[in-house]
Design a protein around this motif. Sequence first.
Motif, mmCIF file in Angstrom:
data_model
loop_
_atom_site.group_PDB
_atom_site.id
_atom_site.type_symbol
_atom_site.label_atom_id
_atom_site.label_comp_id
_atom_site.label_asym_id
_atom_site.label_seq_id
_atom_site.Cartn_x
_atom_site.Cartn_y
_atom_site.Cartn_z
ATOM 1 N N VAL A 11 1.025 -1.132 0.073
ATOM 2 C CA VAL A 11 0.066 0.143 -0.189
ATOM 3 C C VAL A 11 0.832 1.242 -0.036
ATOM 4 C CG1 VAL A 11 -1.730 1.144 1.187
ATOM 5 C CG2 VAL A 11 -1.821 -1.313 1.273
ATOM 6 N N LEU A 15 -1.463 6.543 1.186
ATOM 7 C CA LEU A 15 -2.929 5.801 1.555
ATOM 8 C C LEU A 15 -2.945 5.113 2.860
ATOM 9 C CD1 LEU A 15 -3.640 4.312 -1.955
ATOM 10 C CD2 LEU A 15 -4.675 6.209 -0.889
ATOM 11 N N LEU A 19 -6.457 4.875 5.030
ATOM 12 C CA LEU A 19 -7.283 3.525 4.883
ATOM 13 C C LEU A 19 -7.492 3.172 6.610
ATOM 14 C CD1 LEU A 19 -5.525 1.938 1.928
ATOM 15 C CD2 LEU A 19 -7.903 2.936 2.077
ATOM 16 N N HIS A 117 -6.446 -3.538 -0.240
ATOM 17 C CA HIS A 117 -5.310 -3.750 0.757
ATOM 18 C C HIS A 117 -5.638 -5.014 1.507
ATOM 19 C CE1 HIS A 117 -7.902 -1.390 2.979
ATOM 20 N NE2 HIS A 117 -6.961 -1.388 4.104
ATOM 21 N N TRP A 225 -0.814 1.996 -8.113
ATOM 22 C CA TRP A 225 -2.114 2.038 -7.864
ATOM 23 C C TRP A 225 -3.040 2.449 -9.061
ATOM 24 C CZ3 TRP A 225 -4.957 0.966 -2.620
ATOM 25 C CH2 TRP A 225 -4.247 0.142 -1.815
ATOM 26 N N ILE A 400 -13.103 4.115 0.174
ATOM 27 C CA ILE A 400 -11.668 3.551 -0.426
ATOM 28 C C ILE A 400 -11.827 4.368 -1.772
ATOM 29 C CG2 ILE A 400 -10.840 1.404 -1.352
ATOM 30 C CD1 ILE A 400 -11.622 -0.009 1.045
ATOM 31 N N MET A 403 -10.522 7.735 -1.730
ATOM 32 C CA MET A 403 -9.292 7.925 -1.349
ATOM 33 C C MET A 403 -8.374 7.526 -2.605
ATOM 34 S SD MET A 403 -7.472 6.981 2.056
ATOM 35 C CE MET A 403 -9.072 7.382 2.518
ATOM 36 N N VAL A 404 -8.594 6.473 -3.263
ATOM 37 C CA VAL A 404 -7.722 5.956 -4.301
ATOM 38 C C VAL A 404 -7.887 6.934 -5.494
ATOM 39 C CG1 VAL A 404 -7.286 4.102 -5.899
ATOM 40 C CG2 VAL A 404 -7.611 3.641 -3.470
ATOM 41 N N PHE A 407 -5.579 9.893 -4.750
ATOM 42 C CA PHE A 407 -4.217 9.636 -4.765
ATOM 43 C C PHE A 407 -3.613 9.354 -6.192
ATOM 44 C CE2 PHE A 407 -1.070 6.265 -5.011
ATOM 45 C CZ PHE A 407 -0.094 6.795 -4.455
ATOM 46 N N THR A 464 -5.191 13.770 -0.857
ATOM 47 C CA THR A 464 -5.197 12.595 -0.769
ATOM 48 C C THR A 464 -5.716 12.336 0.691
ATOM 49 O OG1 THR A 464 -3.830 11.819 -2.436
ATOM 50 C CG2 THR A 464 -4.088 10.379 -0.594
ATOM 51 N N ALA A 467 -9.149 13.123 0.862
ATOM 52 C CA ALA A 467 -9.965 12.321 -0.416
ATOM 53 C C ALA A 467 -10.869 13.359 -1.060
ATOM 54 C CB ALA A 467 -10.653 11.344 0.054
#
Length: 501
Positions: A11, A15, A19, A117, A225, A400, A403-404, A407, A464, A467
């Motif tokens: 990860v 993040l 997370l 993750h 990612w 999730i 956030m991803v 990022f 990030t 988010a």
Amino acid sequence: MPIRPHQVQAVPKPLVEGLEKLRQDLDIPEDFSPEVHDAAQHAARHPRLPQLDRTDLDFVTVDPEGSRDLDQAVFIEATEPGFTVWYAIADVAAFVSPGDPIDLEAHARGQTLYGPHQRTPLHPPELSEDAASLLENETRPAVLWQLTLDATGHQTARTVQRALIRSRAQLTYREVQDALDHGTASESLQLLKTVGQLREQIEHERGGVSLQIPEQEVETSNGEWHIVHRSALPVEGWNAQISLLTGMAAAEIMLEAGVGLLRTLPPADAASLRKLRETAKALLIEWPPEMDYPEFVRTLDPERPDHAAMLYSCTLLFRGAGYLAFNGQTPENAQHAALATHYAHVTAPLRRLVDRYASEVCLAVCAGEPVPDWVTDALPQLPKEMEASNRKASAYERGIVNMVETFMLSPHVGQEFTGTVVEVDETGEKGRFIIRNPAVEASVKGTGLPLGQEIRVRLVEADTANAQSRFELVEAIDGAPSYSAASSAAASVGSTSTTER
């Protein structure tokens, strides 16, 4: 948009903190207690095995790559009048006893939660990924459904009982699709395609509908990612039809017995349908007055931007899915409107709490025995438990992806992207747009949002930690009106496919 995160390693540092905070905010446990692990290890060594042995049947499992919690195995054979579908479901009750530490923890969790993750399983891995899972070349206790179909795919008989089974192979969707495409699939898998297509036709005739919207997935490659859009393979739909067939058979059994637990969805109201037709008109998509909703949906191509926008609008038509427990009388308003029939969840007991209870009702009824007290005692509370679990799962997946997405966007601040507006509210000033590459769905505000049309935006900020991302309009494409835009990179999650497994 459905979310199917892939479990990945390494990860990225930005993040990790976010997370972890998300898990804490939602009170998602990191692991099981030593007491639960001990109980699971003991249960794995001392299962309650059935006397019936059906290891002679050539079962296989078909799942996403890397799966370990294998709930279902299938074997289909041709018969003189049609087909026999054998569907083996992991027998969780062979390992879990009412009120034991595993059972109590399962009620607290409700379902397995998936993150890119890590997984947060409903049951300890000693069971869900090992002793109770229908792993390749392992003899396992199972809840075995025997579903008899005629040559057109209609069910003519059904029964369920406990049996020992043995899966011959653990296959992925891609492996099965390739084998079918190249003519190398086994007879049973060829029949999976045949029966799946027949059941899809029956679904169409019944008035059921499935929305074929590409899924949003989190994946990783070379330590980076990504979020990508993935269209389902045809075999996934055929495989889902076997699960749906089983759920419908279970619902029939429980309704006839006057006791059980159904998965329900209220019908769309007339006002929502009128609004949907207005959306089609705004998108210049032909929807003849005589064409009903399910038939219209089947004309849409998710790869076309205007049709994709239409499909996203269709997801708003059906809302309010839930569970209905009953004991002693046949319930009213018990159908699943999107499936256009009665339906129950019985095919994923390793990952969903209610399936174990609905299966026990069906087993008892088919054996001519009373439904166990521990089942009927739990029925009234199960809908509330699952509602709470579903809320948590939705919030977790949404957090999730937010956030991803942020990022993933963070290295691209200052760059421009082209996206398609896929949803606009009644005011015309709030909506969502989708960027195809990278695969991001973001909220947008402005005046006169051009539903179904493309816009050009510039990424101004990507935070990030919080988010949040912010976009500015560069230009509206295809003559769309201009406006100022701001986005919070908020992905829309929750199942938009109305086909439930």
